[in-house]
Design a protein around this motif. Structure first.
Motif, PDB file in Angstrom:
ATOM      1  N   ILE A 125      -3.455 -20.010  20.759  1.00  0.00           N
ATOM      2  CA  ILE A 125      -4.408 -20.190  21.891  1.00  0.00           C
ATOM      3  C   ILE A 125      -4.909 -18.727  22.245  1.00  0.00           C
ATOM      4  O   ILE A 125      -4.283 -17.756  22.675  1.00  0.00           O
ATOM      5  CB  ILE A 125      -3.596 -20.608  23.135  1.00  0.00           C
ATOM      6  CG1 ILE A 125      -2.859 -21.874  22.816  1.00  0.00           C
ATOM      7  CG2 ILE A 125      -4.454 -20.577  24.514  1.00  0.00           C
ATOM      8  CD1 ILE A 125      -2.052 -22.400  24.065  1.00  0.00           C
ATOM      9  N   PRO A 126      -6.100 -18.645  22.162  1.00  0.00           N
ATOM     10  CA  PRO A 126      -6.771 -17.400  22.313  1.00  0.00           C
ATOM     11  C   PRO A 126      -6.707 -16.776  23.841  1.00  0.00           C
ATOM     12  O   PRO A 126      -6.716 -17.571  24.605  1.00  0.00           O
ATOM     13  CB  PRO A 126      -8.322 -17.435  22.124  1.00  0.00           C
ATOM     14  CG  PRO A 126      -8.560 -18.852  22.075  1.00  0.00           C
ATOM     15  CD  PRO A 126      -7.175 -19.623  21.879  1.00  0.00           C
ATOM     16  N   GLU A 127      -6.464 -15.611  24.039  1.00  0.00           N
ATOM     17  CA  GLU A 127      -6.403 -14.867  25.254  1.00  0.00           C
ATOM     18  C   GLU A 127      -7.808 -14.910  26.078  1.00  0.00           C
ATOM     19  O   GLU A 127      -7.662 -15.111  26.991  1.00  0.00           O
ATOM     20  CB  GLU A 127      -5.692 -13.551  25.081  1.00  0.00           C
ATOM     21  CG  GLU A 127      -4.482 -13.310  24.683  1.00  0.00           C
ATOM     22  CD  GLU A 127      -3.800 -12.202  25.190  1.00  0.00           C
ATOM     23  OE1 GLU A 127      -4.182 -11.309  25.769  1.00  0.00           O
ATOM     24  OE2 GLU A 127      -2.694 -12.057  24.396  1.00  0.00           O
ATOM     25  N   GLU A 128      -8.753 -15.097  25.496  1.00  0.00           N
ATOM     26  CA  GLU A 128      -9.987 -15.244  25.819  1.00  0.00           C
ATOM     27  C   GLU A 128     -10.255 -16.590  26.761  1.00  0.00           C
ATOM     28  O   GLU A 128     -11.296 -16.558  27.634  1.00  0.00           O
ATOM     29  CB  GLU A 128     -11.054 -15.153  24.793  1.00  0.00           C
ATOM     30  CG  GLU A 128     -11.152 -13.725  24.237  1.00  0.00           C
ATOM     31  CD  GLU A 128     -10.576 -13.472  22.987  1.00  0.00           C
ATOM     32  OE1 GLU A 128     -10.318 -12.494  22.474  1.00  0.00           O
ATOM     33  OE2 GLU A 128      -9.573 -14.358  22.616  1.00  0.00           O
ATOM     34  N   ILE A 129      -9.177 -17.204  26.805  1.00  0.00           N
ATOM     35  CA  ILE A 129      -9.222 -18.401  27.647  1.00  0.00           C
ATOM     36  C   ILE A 129      -9.538 -18.196  28.845  1.00  0.00           C
ATOM     37  O   ILE A 129      -9.956 -18.980  29.886  1.00  0.00           O
ATOM     38  CB  ILE A 129      -8.129 -19.488  27.208  1.00  0.00           C
ATOM     39  CG1 ILE A 129      -8.248 -21.076  27.695  1.00  0.00           C
ATOM     40  CG2 ILE A 129      -6.770 -18.811  27.854  1.00  0.00           C
ATOM     41  CD1 ILE A 129      -7.783 -22.128  27.123  1.00  0.00           C
ATOM     42  N   GLU A 130      -8.991 -16.986  29.422  1.00  0.00           N
ATOM     43  CA  GLU A 130      -9.030 -16.637  30.819  1.00  0.00           C
ATOM     44  C   GLU A 130     -10.594 -16.488  31.297  1.00  0.00           C
ATOM     45  O   GLU A 130     -10.768 -16.697  32.385  1.00  0.00           O
ATOM     46  CB  GLU A 130      -8.438 -15.378  31.083  1.00  0.00           C
ATOM     47  CG  GLU A 130      -9.198 -14.279  30.357  1.00  0.00           C
ATOM     48  CD  GLU A 130      -8.377 -12.680  30.523  1.00  0.00           C
ATOM     49  OE1 GLU A 130      -7.994 -12.430  31.587  1.00  0.00           O
ATOM     50  OE2 GLU A 130      -8.564 -12.069  29.521  1.00  0.00           O
ATOM     51  N   GLY A 131     -11.572 -16.492  30.377  1.00  0.00           N
ATOM     52  CA  GLY A 131     -12.786 -16.535  30.682  1.00  0.00           C
ATOM     53  C   GLY A 131     -13.411 -17.923  31.126  1.00  0.00           C
ATOM     54  O   GLY A 131     -14.623 -18.105  31.652  1.00  0.00           O
ATOM     55  N   CYS A 132     -12.605 -18.902  31.020  1.00  0.00           N
ATOM     56  CA  CYS A 132     -12.878 -20.306  31.414  1.00  0.00           C
ATOM     57  C   CYS A 132     -12.509 -20.519  32.909  1.00  0.00           C
ATOM     58  O   CYS A 132     -11.620 -21.299  33.315  1.00  0.00           O
ATOM     59  CB  CYS A 132     -12.329 -21.298  30.473  1.00  0.00           C
ATOM     60  SG  CYS A 132     -12.702 -21.190  28.740  1.00  0.00           S
ATOM     61  N   GLU A 133     -13.352 -19.862  33.687  1.00  0.00           N
ATOM     62  CA  GLU A 133     -12.927 -19.710  35.218  1.00  0.00           C
ATOM     63  C   GLU A 133     -12.758 -20.746  35.941  1.00  0.00           C
ATOM     64  O   GLU A 133     -12.118 -21.145  36.895  1.00  0.00           O
ATOM     65  CB  GLU A 133     -14.107 -18.726  35.801  1.00  0.00           C
ATOM     66  CG  GLU A 133     -13.994 -17.263  35.217  1.00  0.00           C
ATOM     67  CD  GLU A 133     -15.152 -16.357  35.824  1.00  0.00           C
ATOM     68  OE1 GLU A 133     -15.798 -16.916  36.550  1.00  0.00           O
ATOM     69  OE2 GLU A 133     -15.021 -15.261  35.291  1.00  0.00           O
ATOM     70  N   GLU A 134     -13.560 -21.961  35.442  1.00  0.00           N
ATOM     71  CA  GLU A 134     -13.602 -23.250  36.074  1.00  0.00           C
ATOM     72  C   GLU A 134     -12.866 -24.119  35.687  1.00  0.00           C
ATOM     73  O   GLU A 134     -12.808 -25.526  35.940  1.00  0.00           O
ATOM     74  CB  GLU A 134     -15.044 -23.632  36.449  1.00  0.00           C
ATOM     75  CG  GLU A 134     -15.836 -22.581  37.346  1.00  0.00           C
ATOM     76  CD  GLU A 134     -17.479 -23.019  37.181  1.00  0.00           C
ATOM     77  OE1 GLU A 134     -17.577 -24.158  37.319  1.00  0.00           O
ATOM     78  OE2 GLU A 134     -18.185 -22.085  37.590  1.00  0.00           O
ATOM     79  N   LEU A 135     -12.026 -23.924  34.508  1.00  0.00           N
ATOM     80  CA  LEU A 135     -11.227 -24.983  33.822  1.00  0.00           C
ATOM     81  C   LEU A 135     -10.081 -25.617  34.762  1.00  0.00           C
ATOM     82  O   LEU A 135      -9.633 -24.950  35.333  1.00  0.00           O
ATOM     83  CB  LEU A 135     -10.577 -24.511  32.566  1.00  0.00           C
ATOM     84  CG  LEU A 135      -9.880 -25.309  31.431  1.00  0.00           C
ATOM     85  CD1 LEU A 135     -11.168 -26.083  30.858  1.00  0.00           C
ATOM     86  CD2 LEU A 135      -9.239 -24.342  30.477  1.00  0.00           C
ATOM     87  N   GLN A 136     -10.312 -26.993  34.754  1.00  0.00           N
ATOM     88  CA  GLN A 136      -9.198 -27.759  35.648  1.00  0.00           C
ATOM     89  C   GLN A 136      -8.380 -28.681  34.487  1.00  0.00           C
ATOM     90  O   GLN A 136      -7.306 -28.830  35.255  1.00  0.00           O
ATOM     91  CB  GLN A 136     -10.042 -28.625  36.443  1.00  0.00           C
ATOM     92  CG  GLN A 136     -10.699 -28.216  37.620  1.00  0.00           C
ATOM     93  CD  GLN A 136     -11.676 -28.978  38.290  1.00  0.00           C
ATOM     94  OE1 GLN A 136     -11.194 -30.256  38.594  1.00  0.00           O
ATOM     95  NE2 GLN A 136     -12.780 -28.561  39.098  1.00  0.00           N
ATOM     96  N   ASN A 137      -8.873 -28.883  33.452  1.00  0.00           N
ATOM     97  CA  ASN A 137      -8.089 -29.622  32.589  1.00  0.00           C
ATOM     98  C   ASN A 137      -7.894 -29.044  30.970  1.00  0.00           C
ATOM     99  O   ASN A 137      -9.221 -28.855  30.362  1.00  0.00           O
ATOM    100  CB  ASN A 137      -8.720 -31.096  32.465  1.00  0.00           C
ATOM    101  CG  ASN A 137      -7.958 -31.960  31.616  1.00  0.00           C
ATOM    102  OD1 ASN A 137      -6.890 -31.831  31.178  1.00  0.00           O
ATOM    103  ND2 ASN A 137      -8.790 -33.144  30.960  1.00  0.00           N
TER     104      ASN A 137
END
Length: 100
Positions: A18-30
């Motif tokens: 899982i890429p650490e860049e996932i933190e950039g998905c600021e509005e991710l709810q699911n």
């Protein structure tokens, strides 16, 4: 992918980390990525996804321990990590997730 609200990639034979860049998905709810071949540690930056309500990573090959950073996910209502190779104790900090 800053404005993505739902990312459902279940049962797609996705492998890797899982890429650490996932933190950039600021509005991710699911975030649902169960039944894939994901491996490695759960990235601590996932703890910055404060809008996240559903986190389903069941039935992968994730290893390591559950990061205490997940305790920052105050909107989390569903967490599924079953069927992985995680080890260690469940962090007591997760007790602060009253919506879970």
């Amino acid at each position: 992918m800053k404005h993505v609200i739902s990312l459902d990639v279940q049962m797609n034979n996705i492998n890797g980390h899982i890429p650490e860049e996932i933190e950039g998905c600021e509005e991710l709810q699911n975030f649902a990525a169960s039944n894939n071949i994901l491996e490695g540690d759960l990235p601590s930056p996932m703890g910055s996804l404060i809008s996240l309500k559903i986190l389903n990573l069941a039935n992968n090959s994730l290893s390591g321990s559950i990061p205490t950073a997940l305790s920052h996910l105050s909107n989390l209502t569903y967490l599924n990590l079953v069927g992985n190779k995680l080890h260690g104790e469940i962090p007591s900090e997760l007790n602060s997730l009253i919506m879970l």
